[in-house]
Enzyme design. Sequence first.
Site, PDB file in Angstrom:
ATOM      1  N   GLY A 175      12.885   6.227  22.380  1.00  0.00           N
ATOM      2  CA  GLY A 175      12.777   5.791  23.452  1.00  0.00           C
ATOM      3  C   GLY A 175      12.770   6.551  24.716  1.00  0.00           C
ATOM      4  CG  ASP A 176      16.655   7.123  26.022  1.00  0.00           C
ATOM      5  OD1 ASP A 176      16.326   6.050  27.292  1.00  0.00           O
ATOM      6  OD2 ASP A 176      17.530   6.790  25.286  1.00  0.00           O
TER       7      ASP A 176
END
Length: 407
Positions: A175-176
């Site tokens: 996600g990052d």
Amino acid sequence: MGVPETPAAPALDGIRVLELGTLIAGPFCGRLLADHGADVVKVEAPDRPDPLRDWGQAEVDGHHFFWTVHARGKRCVTLDLRRSRGQELFLRLVETADVVVESFRPGTLEKWGLGYDVLSGRNPRIVLARVSGYGQTGPHSGRPGYASVAEAVSGMRHLNGFPGGPPPRTALSIGDSLAGMFAAQGVLTALLARDRPGGRGQVVDVSLAESCLALLESTIPDHSATGHVRGPGGTRLDGLAPSNLYRCADDRWMVIAANQDTVFARLCTAMERPDLVDDARFATHTARGRHQDEIDAIVAAWAAERDADELTRVLEAAGVVVGPVNTVADVVRDPQFLARDMLLPHHDEALGRDVLGPGVVPRLEGTPGSVRWAGPARPGTHNTEVFGGLLGLTGAELDALAAERII
């Protein structure tokens, strides 16, 4: 003798980026821009350097390697943005910059008097990329956000794993990284718009949760049109067959992807099973999807009789898509990655020697990116270079700011 060609400047040469925030998403955006020549100045608090300096599973004498890669190509300064003197110095840097990347909880910059209205007042051409868990607006905007939760609330995590089991995470901060990539894309798009006639800077608002949601393919329209809720598929995607993991005689796992009709026909030839091409259960993509378990069992039994090297030779000769499930130990020896400079040395200052890291993606033929240096070992390494060179501060002024813990 001809005159040697002058190497082309990298694509983002002349673009200055001020990187705020910590950990992965914002710094990954900064890394991607630095890889292509942007002058990325990373700002850390004097008393609280980026925790990423101490991240990574492997270590040597307490030193970790996440920072080595994610801070590569950046100049590192220290500056206290919570104090008025630090804020004014930052605004002077903004006047010299094109982009600010921040990854604080929404409202933090405004609390410090550094909101976009203030930044653009000092530099109307500034692009502000804001990376947060849920975005700058909406009922959840004030919540803190981490990749693990973003992957879950976006629906991405639900699709991982095996039916009936708990949805596992990939052993990476997906996600990052997705948010960092979308932020870099947004920055480049905003710079292009800015440089049109009448253009100016703007805010790029990137959410970890929305970055994950953006990758959900047809799951949303599938549900909207029919009520279908896609679930986890284990090692395969339901309806695509054969495209799965298959265990070879030497216990190595191989991916065979032959769900397209033409590729499936080649697989049947390689397996010496031409009868499967005309079998009503397997004759079309749709039919194979309905009889996925049956065709998977046939391919699995064939693969289990051969070791991975033999399987690879046979299928590559037949034009079938195949590849091993590599560990990182396999990856660093892969001749394809090596030939394309995807494994590059990073001189780790803290370790005092080179370590391998990932190469620059994407590759640009005319203005290639590069790994200019690894993440600087010491916070504030470039204080004199940046504050002196860009803002004209004297040695005495820098010493006084350091004594006050402003830098």
